[in-house]
Design a protein around this motif. Sequence first.
Motif, PDB file in Angstrom:
ATOM      1  N   UNK A  58       0.852  -1.196   0.000  1.00  0.00           N
ATOM      2  CA  UNK A  58       0.000   0.000   0.000  1.00  0.00           C
ATOM      3  C   UNK A  58       0.881   1.238   0.000  1.00  0.00           C
ATOM      4  N   UNK A  59       0.505   2.211  -0.799  1.00  0.00           N
ATOM      5  CA  UNK A  59       1.284   3.443  -0.932  1.00  0.00           C
ATOM      6  C   UNK A  59       0.362   4.636  -0.731  1.00  0.00           C
ATOM      7  N   UNK A  60       0.834   5.609   0.041  1.00  0.00           N
ATOM      8  CA  UNK A  60       0.148   6.888   0.193  1.00  0.00           C
ATOM      9  C   UNK A  60       1.182   7.993   0.078  1.00  0.00           C
ATOM     10  N   UNK A  61       0.852   9.051  -0.650  1.00  0.00           N
ATOM     11  CA  UNK A  61       1.785  10.172  -0.813  1.00  0.00           C
ATOM     12  C   UNK A  61       1.012  11.448  -1.071  1.00  0.00           C
ATOM     13  N   UNK A  62       1.584  12.558  -0.629  1.00  0.00           N
ATOM     14  CA  UNK A  62       1.009  13.868  -0.918  1.00  0.00           C
ATOM     15  C   UNK A  62       2.148  14.874  -1.103  1.00  0.00           C
ATOM     16  N   UNK A  63       1.986  15.746  -2.086  1.00  0.00           N
ATOM     17  CA  UNK A  63       2.984  16.775  -2.373  1.00  0.00           C
ATOM     18  C   UNK A  63       2.265  18.096  -2.586  1.00  0.00           C
ATOM     19  N   UNK A  64       2.806  19.180  -2.028  1.00  0.00           N
ATOM     20  CA  UNK A  64       2.175  20.493  -2.179  1.00  0.00           C
ATOM     21  C   UNK A  64       3.235  21.568  -2.355  1.00  0.00           C
TER      22      UNK A  64
END
Length: 676
Positions: free
Chosen positions: A544-550
């Motif tokens: 499972x992969x989760x990522x966030x970029x801002x």
Amino acid sequence: MGKQRMSMRLLGTVSVLGLTMNAGAQAQDLPLDLQGEGFLGTVELGQGKREVQTATATPQTVITQDELNDRQAGSVAELIDSVPGVTLVNGSRPQGSGLNIRGFGATSSYGTDQKVQIMIDGASTGSEELYRIGTQLFTDPELYKRVSVIRGTIGSFAYGSGIIGGVVQLDTKDAADFTGGEIGLRFRQTIGASSNAKGFVTSSILAWQPTERLEVLFNYTLRDVDAYKDGNGQVVPNTESRMPSYLGKVKYSFGDNGDHSITASYNYSETDEKDVPYDTFGTTGGSFGNVDRKVSNEVAGLRYRWNPVGNDLIDLDVNLTRSTQHIDTAYVPGSSPLEGTSSGPSVIALADADQDYEITKLTAKNSMYFVTGMATHDLRLGVEVMQRERLNAPSAPGGTDRRVALFAVDDIGIGDHWTITPAMRFETQDIEAHDGSSSYDNSALMGGLSARYEFASGWALFGSGAYTENLPIIDDLGTPRYMTQPERSHTFELGASYTSSSVFTAGDALQAKVNLFKGKLWDITSYVDSNFNPIREVNSEGIEIEATYSMENGFYADFNAAVGEYTAVSAGGASGVWRNTPADSARLTLGKRIGEAWELSWELVGSKSFTDYNGDLIKGYGVSNLRATYRVQTGALSGAEVRLGVENAFDRVYTPALATRTAPGRNIKLTLAKTF
């Protein structure tokens, strides 16, 4: 499964974002979506839509009020479906919805297999193993401000035994969410409409704080939808619903600095249907025929909290809850083709049966922080007393299941880098039939251990192992050998996370988490194969992969994916695809916040084709969801929120894995909300 193999499968899953558009539009032709984010508080620029929980080894996803508003979900099931590793079973309508987490939860026959825990304000809820009736998520998303999903067993020992799929925790709104803790009266009105199924929702919230220590909230929500159309414009029968919901909540704080508090709450939802299929998973009456059915779901709670200022050894939480579900059904004469045959009486008895059960639970736990030598401890100790009771019905026996459990979870910090978390749960059970024909006693000791090492660079590595037992249930009272055979499971996990800012440019932020898991379930009593032969074990493994970029300019990108392999081994030793196998899936959101007023985004949801346990091809798909949010900044309507969403923008025709009906076609949603 080796890491290289999993990586190749992940690449195959991610590629669905561009390759499964052949049944609709190509990925390069997709417009940039407009996905807005609703909120009850201040909009913070420079962050993604969903924070990744990188500070813990537990595979956990948290959906906040911002995202709850943004998705304009028609059901809690539709909302939780956005979490990696979570799949909807049998659609999202209130009467037929169910959750599959890592291959466990709702099945093709029952709304639950007892391996996923659903909790509302700490109350255990969700359906029994009622044949062809799925009711785990019988509640409205407008009642809630936060949803937390734990995948797998590690992190579950404070909530129950036998949790293999995971835990879903729903937290209802509080008056202080609207008053800000200040004396006064606030009113929030939300009105929404949708083009597909001619849906309508209204939610009215009254929040009153007569003093600084007394909070009162009342929420009335009505959601009404017709049967929806799929991407071909065909009406999918028996998908209409009308559900009123109520939430009442009172909180009183007292003592020095308001250290003590008592909260009373009442949560109620119901549907009342006429001449609908008994089988909530199907689209027609079929062999079982039709029924008039009224379903009511209640959750009541009384909670006491004591957290004295300056005392790290006391953070007491005592929670008494009672959840009930009543399903009143009346068979519609002449609706079953089996009526008048030898099978008719049993079919009519099944369809004409009422279901009634309740769960009463008292949980008392205390959190304490202290130091021993070089180690810090965040220790949670608790005791839980629970009684589950169900009346007799033709489809399931009635009985009482009484349990007492002790649990302990200790987050041990060693230096600046290590966090070691041992967890334990001991549970005893006394289960008996209402007619006095049988009774059984069981007990189990369960536990797990996780370890996390955080580097100064923002990287962290973690791993865990957990063992749990699913004690016998009321449904199995008619099978004596099941009543002394708990199902057993172990799960091992390994992963890494990264958190940093100014990674590629000044002011940006990146969070990412990758989690590999491998599990085994044995001593199985819940399942049989397609030929009704016993299943010896179920094996699961995946990533499972989760990522966030801002970025500072308001741009953000969120991504999550789940890839897995699930196999079942029959009593004879033959191995094949697990019948509750979810599809490999991925979700990508690209968005842009423009000042405080606008937010635009595009969400692409992809699922990979695979062959199920019957050898049938389950086709993959790619669906675009477009959303925009505008927050009025000046004038008489200052603070009002306008949301426009276009789900399944290209009107794709598809049936998700584990679903029994085609998904809705294009659906345009408009929501207006304002707090006065």
